[in-house]
Design an enzyme around this catalytic site. Sequence first.
Site, PDB file in Angstrom:
ATOM      1  CB  CYS A   1     -42.430 -55.848 -10.545  1.00  0.00           C
ATOM      2  SG  CYS A   1     -41.016 -56.451  -9.631  1.00  0.00           S
TER       3      CYS A   1
ATOM      4  CB  CYS B   1      -2.145   6.976 -11.354  1.00  0.00           C
ATOM      5  SG  CYS B   1      -2.735   6.550  -9.698  1.00  0.00           S
TER       6      CYS B   1
ATOM      7  CB  CYS C   1      -4.402  -1.369   1.966  1.00  0.00           C
ATOM      8  SG  CYS C   1      -4.585  -0.002   3.126  1.00  0.00           S
TER       9      CYS C   1
ATOM     10  CG  HIS D   1     -42.695 -55.198  -5.765  1.00  0.00           C
ATOM     11  ND1 HIS D   1     -43.011 -56.008  -6.833  1.00  0.00           N
ATOM     12  CD2 HIS D   1     -43.703 -54.288  -5.660  1.00  0.00           C
ATOM     13  CE1 HIS D   1     -44.162 -55.606  -7.341  1.00  0.00           C
ATOM     14  NE2 HIS D   1     -44.603 -54.576  -6.665  1.00  0.00           N
TER      15      HIS D   1
ATOM     16  CB  CYS E   1      -0.907   0.014   1.230  1.00  0.00           C
ATOM     17  SG  CYS E   1      -1.835   1.558   1.390  1.00  0.00           S
TER      18      CYS E   1
ATOM     19  CG  HIS F   1      -6.144   6.502  -5.344  1.00  0.00           C
ATOM     20  ND1 HIS F   1      -4.827   6.926  -5.338  1.00  0.00           N
ATOM     21  CD2 HIS F   1      -6.433   6.174  -6.612  1.00  0.00           C
ATOM     22  CE1 HIS F   1      -4.335   6.822  -6.574  1.00  0.00           C
ATOM     23  NE2 HIS F   1      -5.289   6.378  -7.370  1.00  0.00           N
TER      24      HIS F   1
ATOM     25  CB  CYS G   1      -4.909   3.398  -9.240  1.00  0.00           C
ATOM     26  SG  CYS G   1      -5.856   4.658 -10.115  1.00  0.00           S
TER      27      CYS G   1
ATOM     28  CB  CYS H   1      -0.424   2.093   5.625  1.00  0.00           C
ATOM     29  SG  CYS H   1      -1.237   0.738   4.747  1.00  0.00           S
TER      30      CYS H   1
END
Lengths: 151, 587
Positions: free
Chosen positions: B220, B101, B106, B537, B85, B113, B98, B88
């Site tokens: 059956c 740019c 983060c 059956h 980031c 931004h 981005c 930070c």
Amino acid sequence: MRALIILVLITEFWRIMSAPDEDNHAQVASHFFGELLDSVIMDVASECHRIATLGLDRNLDDEEEELRLSAQARARVADPSNSEANSKYVVDIFGQTHPAVASEIFDCMNCGRSIVAGRFAPHLEKCMGKGRKARVKATRSSTAAAAAQNR
Amino acid sequence: MKLQNLTLTTTMSSNSDHQSHLHRSYASNQQQQSKAVIVPTPCSHLTEFKAGRGATAFGKLLEGIRVRPLGRASVRGEAFQVFRCGACGKVPPRLYACLSCDAVVCDVHAPDHEHEIAIDVDRAELFCCSCGDQVYDRDFDSAVVMSQTAAATLGGCNSLCAPPPESLRKRRRVDYRPWTPDSRERALLGSHSSLLPGNNEDLSSFPVGLKGLNNLGNTCFMNSVLQALLHTPPLRNYFLSDRHNGFVCQQKNGVNYNKNERKNKNLQKLCLACDTDALFSAVFSGDRKPYSPAKFLYSWWQHAGNLASYEQQDAHEFFISMLDGIHEKVDKDERKLHSQGSGACCIAHRVFSGILRSDVMCTACGFTSTTYDPCIDISLDLVPTHEGPTKTLHSCNGNAESINSGVSTLLGCLDRFTRPERLGSDQKFFCQQCQVRQESLKQMSIRKLPLVSCFHIKRFEHSPIRNMSRKVDRYMQFPFSLDMSPYLSSSILRSRFGNRIFGFDGDGNDPDCSNESTSEFELFAVVTHRGKLDAGHYSTYLRLSNQWYKCDDAWVTEVNENIVRAAQGYMMFYVQKMLYYKASGSS
């Protein structure tokens, strides 16, 4: 698949962490574990968000309703006071009753004899020379069986 | 562990309320190409971003996307670059690059931004920093899928976008036109037909074609399947509209009818379709006494010699054998069409035949090899627990889980059927791209759904090693209404590529594959088995005019739908909710 690997790592981390260790080792391990867990949660959240937004799960309500109806049905059928589930037949919907062995009589299309419907299959088996028992007999009287089939 | 920073809002669009339905927004957001996917209305920031850049808005992404074989797409930076980031310096679970740019932020610093649209570097998902939410765009998804498929193919979109070979005939669809007789036809009807024998007023109020079948001695297994087939709508319509005329068929086979009835029976050419036609005529005659399918048994035993014996047979085996018998009596040229899976060869395949797609994927490079095969039904292993298609979402819904945890379901079995399976290391597949044998994954999906889907649950396990067989009695839930779209090739492919908005093989207008409108089915017959493996059956539940009937040999009774839901299903028959009318003859 990535999620599986991560889950294995998570289990490993917990195993390591539960063993007695120095404080800062445990802290670091805990931090990494946290990172991994966050990442996995984020993966699942992102996938679910996409599925929900694009409407790929729009059958969910219907599917759950079907499951609910089935669970309800099973409970009702299992209820001993419910007589419908295991009742013996008295009459069919047309008001008819039927014997245990079908009693209609017709002619065998192989040999021409009159046969009772409920015993037609065992008769036909011998008559056509099919089946295990018939095959054993056929080796002894093959001419007779062949003659019957060609009639 | 700091999880409190993780908030993800789920908003469908800025206008609609999430809970209030999918169905309404479906109508307004529907795009032509893929009906399966709702393309949500973009937020104003995304619209603005795209407006400024036109169709090439995401163009430079194609170079920046990194794809792991069979894995997800993510954003690739410079060699050995680790994204952090910009504000930070941390590397949290969510990092956004981005698109306007070079900044990377983060989730905490994203709102600060200056630009709005960014991309999640780990997941290649668009993010709107203003809305604080993941957003979706067709062009973006296309760019990502192109990168993914380029990696998985020999420099092109092979089986992922290409339709199957030309041999699969295209058929035109025509609209349903109701038929009414003209004056000449009306005259013919009047002079050549007679009223069915009138029975009791009460009896005629029951659905036509409801009639018991006498048990001829352990038959059956045959009766249960015959009852289901007698009420299979397209099959019933075919025979009742005289599409297989016994007289014409026997003449074609060189049989001349003479006055001696007795002699006829032995001279008749064996044709299971003729016997089926006779069966339909008898059962739909209006007479309610049970019918003895003796002639049918006789003909079937002549066709299936190895199954001809007086002992309990398997109903599913009989089903396959009978359809095969109908197919075999069709002339050779038409029979060839069967391999193409179009079902043009005979009525049995036209009704029941679908096309399965099998993908084998190299785990090293992602190269995929695809084959198509026709199938007449789907045999499913009974999977222990409910592995629903939305199992990730189920874990949020405690209620569904507690009621139904541990219950096997038809959808769960279908999920297992279409799940990617890792082939054993002894079954390494030769990858054309890698030019060596590699470990691979195999995944099944349905390219074309049949008109009638028959699901066979493998309840009888035969172990030749231990020389024993056993029956699996476990209950399996099955729905009355079934949507097969998650199991279509288009859906399976889509989920393989991260559920992107893209026209995957099978989407849209190709008439030869299944899309959304043909994937809704309704249950109409269930063949059940009660008892032990060799002393059991079979009986059949039929759904006619939304009333359920139980057909137990000669006995036909009405039952409540709960009985059917709770029954042990062995074979389930579903018919397409909306049957299209196809142009007959060559296209």
